[in-house]
Each structure stands twice: as C-alpha cells, then as structure tokens.
Design a protein around this motif. Structure first.
Motif, PDB file in Angstrom:
ATOM      1  N   MET A   1       0.848  -1.176   0.000  1.00 39.13           N
ATOM      2  CA  MET A   1       0.000   0.000   0.000  1.00 39.13           C
ATOM      3  C   MET A   1       0.892   1.238   0.000  1.00 39.13           C
ATOM      4  SD  MET A   1      -3.178  -1.012   2.424  1.00 39.13           S
ATOM      5  CE  MET A   1      -4.252  -0.065   1.386  1.00 39.13           C
ATOM      6  N   PRO A   2       0.488   2.260  -0.706  1.00 42.20           N
ATOM      7  CA  PRO A   2       1.312   3.480  -0.751  1.00 42.20           C
ATOM      8  C   PRO A   2       1.158   4.302   0.533  1.00 42.20           C
ATOM      9  CG  PRO A   2      -0.584   3.686  -2.190  1.00 42.20           C
ATOM     10  CD  PRO A   2      -0.628   2.310  -1.624  1.00 42.20           C
ATOM     11  N   GLU A   3       2.183   4.281   1.339  1.00 45.14           N
ATOM     12  CA  GLU A   3       2.164   5.032   2.594  1.00 45.14           C
ATOM     13  C   GLU A   3       2.262   6.522   2.309  1.00 45.14           C
ATOM     14  OE1 GLU A   3       5.659   3.036   4.107  1.00 45.14           O
ATOM     15  OE2 GLU A   3       4.406   2.149   5.668  1.00 45.14           O
ATOM     16  N   MET A   4       1.617   7.314   3.154  1.00 49.42           N
ATOM     17  CA  MET A   4       1.607   8.764   2.996  1.00 49.42           C
ATOM     18  C   MET A   4       1.966   9.413   4.334  1.00 49.42           C
ATOM     19  SD  MET A   4       0.428   9.095  -0.167  1.00 49.42           S
ATOM     20  CE  MET A   4      -0.057  10.784  -0.304  1.00 49.42           C
ATOM     21  N   TYR A   5       2.503  10.605   4.239  1.00 47.85           N
ATOM     22  CA  TYR A   5       2.721  11.432   5.425  1.00 47.85           C
ATOM     23  C   TYR A   5       2.006  12.749   5.197  1.00 47.85           C
ATOM     24  CZ  TYR A   5       6.258   8.117   6.837  1.00 47.85           C
ATOM     25  OH  TYR A   5       6.894   6.973   7.216  1.00 47.85           O
ATOM     26  N   ALA A  51      -8.262   3.822   6.023  1.00 51.84           N
ATOM     27  CA  ALA A  51      -6.915   3.319   5.732  1.00 51.84           C
ATOM     28  C   ALA A  51      -6.658   2.021   6.490  1.00 51.84           C
ATOM     29  CB  ALA A  51      -5.865   4.368   6.087  1.00 51.84           C
ATOM     30  N   GLY A  52      -7.035   1.999   7.757  1.00 50.38           N
ATOM     31  CA  GLY A  52      -6.864   0.778   8.557  1.00 50.38           C
ATOM     32  C   GLY A  52      -7.679  -0.376   8.007  1.00 50.38           C
ATOM     33  N   ALA A  57      -8.168  -5.497   4.931  1.00 50.63           N
ATOM     34  CA  ALA A  57      -8.676  -6.227   3.766  1.00 50.63           C
ATOM     35  C   ALA A  57      -7.542  -6.845   2.956  1.00 50.63           C
ATOM     36  CB  ALA A  57      -9.501  -5.287   2.890  1.00 50.63           C
ATOM     37  N   LYS A  58      -6.427  -6.132   2.861  1.00 50.12           N
ATOM     38  CA  LYS A  58      -5.327  -6.614   2.033  1.00 50.12           C
ATOM     39  C   LYS A  58      -4.454  -7.639   2.755  1.00 50.12           C
ATOM     40  CE  LYS A  58      -1.654  -5.159  -1.035  1.00 50.12           C
ATOM     41  NZ  LYS A  58      -1.106  -4.072  -1.818  1.00 50.12           N
ATOM     42  N   CYS A  63      -4.181  -2.228  11.059  1.00 51.56           N
ATOM     43  CA  CYS A  63      -2.972  -1.408  10.994  1.00 51.56           C
ATOM     44  C   CYS A  63      -2.819  -0.659  12.310  1.00 51.56           C
ATOM     45  CB  CYS A  63      -3.055  -0.426   9.826  1.00 51.56           C
ATOM     46  SG  CYS A  63      -1.596   0.630   9.721  1.00 51.56           S
ATOM     47  N   GLY A  64      -1.921  -1.129  13.138  1.00 54.52           N
ATOM     48  CA  GLY A  64      -1.666  -0.489  14.412  1.00 54.52           C
ATOM     49  C   GLY A  64      -1.137   0.920  14.260  1.00 54.52           C
TER      50      GLY A  64
END
Length: 101
Positions: A1-5, A51-52, A57-58, A63-64
C-alpha cells in the motif's frame, strides 16, 4: 500500500508529521487547507479508519500505525479543546518516498 505522510501545523504553531498507510488521506485533507480543530480530528478519524480497513482487507490484520496516529492526533487536539477558533493547517502531503502530492 502506498504510505503517505501529512504535515500539520497545530494552533500553537507546532508542526507534526503524521502517517497514513493509504492514499485515502488525500480524499479528506488538502495541502494548504485550514480546518477547524474538530473538523480536522473528524476528517483524520474517517481517513485513518478507512486506511486501517484497507490494510485489514489486504493483509488480514489491523494497521496499528493508523490507530496509533489517530490516538496521537486526538490527544494533541484535546489540549486545544478550550481554545476558541482553534484550527489546524495541513502544510503538505507526501508519499513515503518523499514525493509531494
């Protein structure tokens, strides 16, 4: 998954670098936008919840990091609860590789 900040400026001028495991954050926050405090928290809650769910799902587990980030946002926002007209500015949104969006 494409992480973002996403880089945010709190009402006291402090800057915080926040994490999202998904690009969905871009559907809820925009670079340069100023959000009333409660609106920012709610947008973050919705985006990080989705997002979590995408991570679950994936990969089959929650997602902690998304949950932890939301907890940090909520805790920081609570410190400004009594500040009238408190607002949060989204300074930037970038991919984990540093590429600006």
């Amino acid at each position: 998954m494409p992480e973002m900040y996403f880089l945010v400026r709190w009402p006291d001028g402090a800057i915080q670098r926040c994490y999202s495991p998904s690009t969905v954050i871009e559907d809820f926050l925009a670079p340069g936008a100023v959000y009333p405090l409660a609106d920012f928290v709610e947008r973050s809650r919705q985006a990080l919840g989705i997002a979590g769910d995408r991570v679950r799902a994936k990969y089959g587990f929650a997602c902690g990091s998304a949950a932890d980030q939301l907890a940090q946002i909520e805790a920081t926002a609570a410190g400004f609860g009594s500040v009238p007209e408190a607002a949060v500015t989204v300074e930037a949104i970038t991919r984990a590789n540093g590429q600006a969006r």
